[in-house]
Design a protein around this motif. Structure first.
Motif, PDB file in Angstrom:
ATOM      1  N   LEU A 204       0.901  -1.177   0.132  1.00 12.40           N
ATOM      2  CA  LEU A 204       0.083   0.027  -0.100  1.00 12.40           C
ATOM      3  C   LEU A 204       0.908   1.205  -0.032  1.00 12.40           C
ATOM      4  CD1 LEU A 204      -2.649  -0.945   2.833  1.00 12.40           C
ATOM      5  CD2 LEU A 204      -2.954  -1.246   0.140  1.00 12.40           C
ATOM      6  N   VAL A 205       2.148   1.176   0.547  1.00  9.88           N
ATOM      7  CA  VAL A 205       2.916   2.390   0.704  1.00  9.88           C
ATOM      8  C   VAL A 205       4.352   2.245  -0.091  1.00  9.88           C
ATOM      9  CG1 VAL A 205       1.508   3.112   2.900  1.00  9.88           C
ATOM     10  CG2 VAL A 205       3.594   1.362   2.791  1.00  9.88           C
ATOM     11  N   TRP A 206       4.668   0.962  -0.441  1.00  7.23           N
ATOM     12  CA  TRP A 206       5.782   0.783  -1.228  1.00  7.23           C
ATOM     13  C   TRP A 206       6.610   1.749  -2.118  1.00  7.23           C
ATOM     14  CZ3 TRP A 206       9.257  -0.712  -5.118  1.00  7.23           C
ATOM     15  CH2 TRP A 206      10.523  -1.505  -4.552  1.00  7.23           C
ATOM     16  N   GLN A 207       7.742   2.264  -1.823  1.00  5.63           N
ATOM     17  CA  GLN A 207       8.653   2.787  -2.616  1.00  5.63           C
ATOM     18  C   GLN A 207       9.998   2.490  -2.872  1.00  5.63           C
ATOM     19  OE1 GLN A 207       8.292   6.207   0.366  1.00  5.63           O
ATOM     20  NE2 GLN A 207      10.425   6.455   0.166  1.00  5.63           N
ATOM     21  N   MET A 208      10.621   2.895  -3.987  1.00  6.04           N
ATOM     22  CA  MET A 208      11.723   2.018  -4.363  1.00  6.04           C
ATOM     23  C   MET A 208      13.008   2.528  -3.354  1.00  6.04           C
ATOM     24  SD  MET A 208      13.503  -0.081  -6.229  1.00  6.04           S
ATOM     25  CE  MET A 208      12.514  -0.391  -7.558  1.00  6.04           C
ATOM     26  N   PRO A 209      13.498   1.608  -2.897  1.00  4.78           N
ATOM     27  CA  PRO A 209      14.663   1.900  -1.857  1.00  4.78           C
ATOM     28  C   PRO A 209      15.918   2.318  -2.552  1.00  4.78           C
ATOM     29  CG  PRO A 209      13.808  -0.164  -1.139  1.00  4.78           C
ATOM     30  CD  PRO A 209      13.373   0.060  -2.624  1.00  4.78           C
TER      31      PRO A 209
END
Length: 304
Positions: A204-209
């Motif tokens: 739901l909140v994933w962003q590329m590290p």
């Protein structure tokens, strides 16, 4: 037939201390990931996912190398344990991004007290006056760390308190699982379910590290896997009453890491609150050791 692990108290103490080094290290990495130390701050849900994914990979490797067969897990207990474990880890990772590591760690030490209270309705345990006194002392320490005044109140400390509540509930399931399945199987199933729950939530909140964040996520998960392995092996090699005090070294390492990496030193209120919580947790551990030396008639036997 079961084979008892040879008792070795000095090795047990060393393993528990090593586990605390790893556990404090995971909170340090979570703080670095949840702030802008290694790039744009990652959400706590995503940090928690990394913890479970890489821990699962590490434990799966151990399962293969040790040829551990996974036989008839009690899925209901595992799902309950893993759900509360994931909730506790996620809330803890969220808390350390805003408050000192030592404060969050000290508040998390409320979890055995909460587990004690929950054991009354769910495990049928009877709690005597000394245990209630230990719980009261620890709760007073938590109130000190929450700094309940308009000028100094730390809202993020409530996240650490929520983590302690979730971890306390997890203890009930851990007690029910104890002795039912091999420790390595319990770890593998726990991290498998935790990985699935964490991945669903993180989507739901994933962003590329960033590249450094990927490294920190991998290190966090592998350090947690190592911590769990050290803790289980340490507990198997000495009485719980002997090794329990060494587990409180997590607070020392958390404060040390915070000071060395982030330049955060515990103030007087932090030291006072942590000292009170440790006093309560220590009293509870002492009473558990006393009770463990005589047969218990108040604990209902888990259903087969």
């Amino acid at each position: 037939m079961t084979h008892a692990t040879p008792q070795n108290p000095p090795l047990a103490a060393a393993l528990i201390l090593l586990a605390t080094v790893f556990i404090a290290g995971t909170t340090l990495l979570a703080k670095a990931l949840g702030t802008e130390t290694l790039g744009p701050a990652l959400p706590a849900l995503e940090i928690s996912q990394g913890r479970f994914v890489f821990a699962f990979l590490g434990i799966s490797t151990a399962v293969v190398l040790m040829r551990q067969k996974i036989r008839a897990p009690h899925w209901g207990l595992h799902i309950g344990r893993s759900s509360f474990g994931w909730g506790g880890v996620t809330l803890m990772f969220a808390a350390v991004a805003f408050i000192p590591l030592a404060d969050a760690t000290a508040i998390s030490f409320l979890n055995p007290v909460i587990g004690m209270v929950l054991a009354i309705p769910f495990l049928g345990e009877t709690v005597g006056k000394w245990r209630w006194l230990a719980a009261l002392i620890a709760l007073v320490g938590a109130m000190v760390l929450l700094r309940p005044t308009p000028e100094s109140f730390q809202p993020a400390a409530l996240l650490a308190l929520g983590a302690a509540l979730a971890m306390g509930a997890e203890l009930v399931f851990i007690k029910k699982l104890a002795g039912r399945e091999p420790p390595l199987q319990i770890l593998w199933v726990n991290n498998l379910i935790g990985m699935l729950i964490a991945s669903a939530a993180a989507s739901l909140v994933w962003q590329m590290p960033t590249l450094p964040q990927w490294g920190a996520l991998a290190a966090l998960g592998l350090m947690m896997a190592c911590a769990q392995a050290c803790f289980i092996n340490g507990m198997a090699r000495a009485d719980a009453s002997y090794v329990a005090p060494f587990a409180y070294a997590t607070l020392v390492f958390a404060a040390l890491y915070d000071a060395l990496i982030f330049g955060v030193l515990p103030d007087g209120i932090s030291l006072l609150g942590a000292g009170i919580i440790l006093s309560g947790a220590g009293l509870l551990a002492w009473r558990e050791s006393v009770n463990g030396k005589r047969p218990s008639v108040t604990l209902r036997r888990p259903a087969p």
